[in-house]
Enzyme design. Structure first.
Site, short mmCIF file in Angstrom:
data_model
loop_
_atom_site.label_atom_id
_atom_site.label_comp_id
_atom_site.label_asym_id
_atom_site.label_seq_id
_atom_site.Cartn_x
_atom_site.Cartn_y
_atom_site.Cartn_z
N HIS A 139 2.36 3.49 -9.04
CA HIS A 139 2.62 1.96 -9.18
C HIS A 139 3.93 1.62 -10.09
O HIS A 139 4.39 0.62 -9.80
CB HIS A 139 1.20 1.76 -10.12
CG HIS A 139 -0.15 1.56 -9.50
ND1 HIS A 139 -0.22 1.45 -7.99
CD2 HIS A 139 -1.16 2.50 -9.69
CE1 HIS A 139 -1.31 1.78 -7.55
NE2 HIS A 139 -2.01 2.46 -8.77
N ASP A 148 0.97 -1.07 0.08
CA ASP A 148 0.03 -0.11 -0.11
C ASP A 148 0.60 1.37 -0.09
O ASP A 148 1.81 1.12 0.53
CB ASP A 148 -0.96 0.06 1.18
CG ASP A 148 -2.33 -0.19 0.84
OD1 ASP A 148 -2.96 0.37 0.39
OD2 ASP A 148 -2.73 -1.62 1.35
N LEU A 192 13.91 -18.68 -4.38
CA LEU A 192 12.87 -18.06 -3.82
C LEU A 192 11.48 -18.42 -4.47
O LEU A 192 11.57 -18.55 -5.76
CB LEU A 192 13.19 -16.79 -3.86
CG LEU A 192 11.70 -15.82 -3.31
CD1 LEU A 192 11.58 -15.77 -1.86
CD2 LEU A 192 12.03 -14.41 -3.85
C1 FPP Z 1 -1.81 -0.38 -3.54
O1 FPP Z 1 -1.43 1.14 -3.26
C2 FPP Z 1 -1.37 -0.89 -4.61
C3 FPP Z 1 -1.82 -1.65 -5.60
C4 FPP Z 1 -3.28 -1.67 -6.06
C5 FPP Z 1 -0.92 -2.15 -6.88
C6 FPP Z 1 0.21 -2.74 -6.33
C7 FPP Z 1 0.80 -3.22 -7.46
C8 FPP Z 1 2.15 -2.98 -7.91
C9 FPP Z 1 3.13 -2.36 -7.13
C10 FPP Z 1 2.74 -3.60 -9.26
C11 FPP Z 1 3.31 -4.74 -8.94
C12 FPP Z 1 3.42 -5.77 -10.13
C13 FPP Z 1 3.99 -7.03 -10.19
C14 FPP Z 1 3.92 -7.75 -11.66
C15 FPP Z 1 4.09 -7.84 -8.86
P1 FPP Z 1 -2.52 2.14 -3.45
O2 FPP Z 1 -2.76 2.23 -4.85
O3 FPP Z 1 -3.76 1.69 -2.87
O4 FPP Z 1 -2.03 3.47 -2.78
P2 FPP Z 1 -2.51 4.37 -1.83
O5 FPP Z 1 -2.98 3.62 -0.62
O6 FPP Z 1 -1.53 5.52 -1.34
O7 FPP Z 1 -3.81 4.79 -2.31
#
Ligand code: FPP
Length: 232
Positions: free
Chosen positions: A19, A2, A113
């Site tokens: 992201h 998050d 891993l």
């Molecule tokens: C939550 O933060 C994050 C996500 C819903 C997406 C996470 C995905 C990635 C980091 C890409 C990973 C890719 C692979 C292939 C493993 P948020 O958007 O809820 O952030 P916020 O809490 O600040 O709104």
């Protein structure tokens, strides 16, 4: 994982930039886990509830999954990482599903891993699909009702072949499980940090591991019993 959106907003950037930065954190953490010889890492990349986000953000995330897999699988394979995905894949594009299938097939015999990426995953979905599978076996007379216990149900879950997680890390200041591995987290140590996912690095992981190492895991026993076993 998050905090991607907030990381971007605090820099005056659009959420997708967060992201993209989050993918860099994934790379760092996978590398740090390999270095620490951690057996298994499971990342919650997209929950079954994330479809509720704006269409443009969902579409950006799908494109990011595709480009990340295209870019990273060679290096994961070269480093002995075994990649797999859990969650309901049916709503994803053929392109993404093919990439997921191919990365799994290519890396399945790797000794290093065990990296699991949860996409369109929900802990309740996982338990429900396990229950459906067991019910089908009862209906087919392969199983009797009395055969159903926690052990049997656990064996039908997506991560049945992995040990239960020792440590759960949630970034971005949220202190909830949010439908992640509900069944498997029964005895897992929970660690919450305000660090936003794009800022999470090797040092952050080491701090989480140090916190884990300070805890006494009792699994229902008393502290005295655990100390006696450890001293034996
Ligand atoms: C939550 O933060 C994050 C996500 C819903 C997406 C996470 C995905 C990635 C980091 C890409 C990973 C890719 C692979 C292939 C493993 P948020 O958007 O809820 O952030 P916020 O809490 O600040 O709104």
């Amino acid at each position: 994982m998050d905090g991607n959106g907030r990381w971007a907003r605090s820099r005056g950037m659009p959420r997708p930039a967060g992201h993209r930065e989050g993918v860099k954190a994934v790379r760092r953490v996978v590398e740090a886990c390999r270095k620490q010889q951690i057996e298994a890492l499971t990342l919650f990349a997209f929950s079954s509830e994330n479809w509720r986000r704006p269409k443009t953000e969902v579409s950006l995330l799908m494109d990011l999954f595709i480009s990340t897999l295209q870019k990273e699988v060679d290096s994961l394979h070269a480093n002995g990482v075994q990649v797999r995905f859990i969650g309901d894949r049916t709503p994803f594009s053929t392109k993404l599903r093919t990439l997921m299938d191919n990365s799994e097939i290519r890396t399945q015999d790797n000794p290093g891993l065990r990296l699991t990426i949860a996409v369109n995953y929900g802990g309740r979905w996982d338990i429900a699909q396990a229950a459906r599978e067991i019910a089908a076996r009862v209906q087919a007379s392969e199983l009797a009702l009395d055969d159903i216990d926690a052990d049997l149900l656990g064996k039908q879950l997506s991560l049945a072949d992995l040990p239960e997680p020792d440590l759960f890390i949630r970034t971005g200041g949220e202190q909830r499980i949010s439908n992640f591995l509900l069944w498997q987290l029964a005895y897992t140590e929970l660690y919450f940090t305000d660090t936003l996912w794009p800022d999470f690095d090797e040092q952050s992981l080491l701090e989480a591991l140090a916190s884990f190492a300070r805890r006494q895991r009792r699994f229902g026993q008393t502290g005295d019993q655990v100390e006696r076993i450890q001293g034996a």
